[in-house]
Scaffold this active site. Structure first.
Site, PDB file in Angstrom:
ATOM      1  N   TRP A  21       0.841  -1.203   0.000  1.00  0.00           N
ATOM      2  CA  TRP A  21       0.000   0.000   0.000  1.00  0.00           C
ATOM      3  C   TRP A  21       0.876   1.254   0.000  1.00  0.00           C
ATOM      4  CZ3 TRP A  21      -3.820   1.154   4.667  1.00  0.00           C
ATOM      5  CH2 TRP A  21      -4.461   2.382   4.457  1.00  0.00           C
ATOM      6  N   ASP A  56       1.027  -8.716  -1.223  1.00  0.00           N
ATOM      7  CA  ASP A  56      -0.342  -8.227  -1.355  1.00  0.00           C
ATOM      8  C   ASP A  56      -0.321  -6.799  -1.870  1.00  0.00           C
ATOM      9  OD1 ASP A  56      -3.359  -8.636  -0.545  1.00  0.00           O
ATOM     10  OD2 ASP A  56      -2.787  -6.632   0.148  1.00  0.00           O
ATOM     11  N   TYR A  61      -3.665   1.188  -5.201  1.00  0.00           N
ATOM     12  CA  TYR A  61      -2.492   1.706  -4.490  1.00  0.00           C
ATOM     13  C   TYR A  61      -1.612   2.494  -5.456  1.00  0.00           C
ATOM     14  CZ  TYR A  61      -3.683  -1.722  -0.825  1.00  0.00           C
ATOM     15  OH  TYR A  61      -4.326  -2.463   0.139  1.00  0.00           O
ATOM     16  N   TYR A 206      -4.690  -7.146   7.653  1.00  0.00           N
ATOM     17  CA  TYR A 206      -3.893  -5.981   7.275  1.00  0.00           C
ATOM     18  C   TYR A 206      -3.804  -4.982   8.425  1.00  0.00           C
ATOM     19  CZ  TYR A 206      -8.121  -3.111   6.077  1.00  0.00           C
ATOM     20  OH  TYR A 206      -9.302  -2.395   6.088  1.00  0.00           O
ATOM     21  N   ARG A 232      -2.643   9.608   6.893  1.00  0.00           N
ATOM     22  CA  ARG A 232      -2.669   9.421   8.342  1.00  0.00           C
ATOM     23  C   ARG A 232      -2.825  10.725   9.111  1.00  0.00           C
ATOM     24  NH1 ARG A 232       2.750   5.944   8.865  1.00  0.00           N
ATOM     25  NH2 ARG A 232       3.359   7.585   7.394  1.00  0.00           N
TER      26      ARG A 232
END
Length: 319
Positions: A21, A56, A61, A206, A232
């Protein structure tokens, strides 16, 4: 690292998988800020060198960029890891994201991911989010068709609840679920993980370190200097009063891990792997050194007293 079978599939996974990601870079709604592509490629290659046997990623992404980096990193590698990716989040020419589970969209996404990843078949293809919810049956029928055609080997879901999994299981079996799971987000323990264990659905979790919060490298200063395109910045776990409480938890994880030579992040990952329903944990790495800093979680096992200490601390945080 010992491997674990993913549900009823023929895939045996290492407890840790490389999550891509963050390496997608910035410039999109859920980006992590600027990313050096060479460092990202080194991170993937180092993960494979250290024994991690699955990666993954997702089409969304970096709006395709993460998948392209995975392909570049694996070019020329003999014993290639499994590659998992996801569909249902799409974007337009102005980089605006939306959700689609219409048959033609899922098929188009799969074809585009195959090209970006430079593979003949995707090892595990997952519906990223169950949105729009009325269309999950249509999307799942298309996923099953892609599997029958050999374009994907196994099909799974991500962020589905039990009721949604039951709906699609009437059409075709669910190989795996990918839910969020960490000591700060344990909600799936109540119903979802027991359901998956009972139905032999593989689980790859995750954000076991909650997007970097529990790594041991997060500080107030680092949070204050998140780039403008780091998602974030708006997450409550990185804001007060949660930030201070979370950093206190990290210090507990540091004390627990220190005698074992493990970082707080490795303890946080091991905490998720202790659950018998969990097949593996997805751990992100933006550089080779970050990968080296979490690899110990693949073999570290929390003792009963250590797990209890964490549980009591978390219970205190909730009060």
């Amino acid at each position: 690292m010992q491997t674990r079978q993913l549900g009823n599939t023929d895939m045996h996974l290492t407890p840790l998988g490389f999550g891509s990601w963050a390496i997608g870079g910035g410039g999109w709604a859920y980006g992590w800020g600027a990313q050096d592509d060479a460092e990202a490629i080194n991170a993937i290659q180092r993960a494979v060198e250290l024994g991690i046997n699955w990666i993954d990623t997702a089409a969304v992404y970096g709006l395709g960029h993460s998948e392209e980096l995975v392909a570049r990193a694996l070019e020329g590698i003999g014993n290639k890891p499994y590659v998992f990716t996801k569909c249902s989040l799409v974007w337009d020419e102005r980089r605006r994201m939306s959700s689609s589970l219409k048959a033609d969209s899922v098929r188009r996404e799969c074809e585009q991911s195959l090209k970006r990843l430079k593979v003949d078949a995707i090892d595990l293809y997952q519906i990223h989010w169950p949105n729009p919810e009325p269309d999950i049956e249509e999307g799942w029928k298309t996923m099953a068709a892609l599997r029958e055609e050999g374009l994907v080997r196994h099909i799974g879901v991500s962020n589905f609840n039990v009721e949604q999994m039951l709906r699609v299981m009437q059409i075709a079996p669910v190989a795996s679920l990918q839910p969020p799971y960490s000591m700060l987000r344990p909600a799936v323990e109540t119903e979802i993980l027991p359901f998956c264990k009972e139905r032999e659905i593989g689980v790859i979790v995750y954000s076991p370190m909650l997007s970097g919060m529990l790594t041991g490298a997060m500080t107030r200063e680092r949070v204050e200097h998140f780039s403008q395109d780091d998602w974030r910045r708006e997450n409550k776990e990185f804001q007060e009063p949660r930030l201070s409480a979370n950093l206190e938890l990290v210090e507990l994880l540091r004390r627990i891990g220190s005698p074992h030579g493990c970082s707080p992040g490795e303890v946080a990952i091991a905490w998720t792997l202790r659950n018998p329903a969990v097949t593996g944990a997805i751990v992100g790495g933006r550089s080779a050194s970050q990968v080296e800093g979490i690899i110990g979680a693949g073999e570290f096992r929390l003792g009963a007293e250590e797990a209890d200490l964490i549980e009591r601390h978390i219970a205190g945080m909730a009060q």
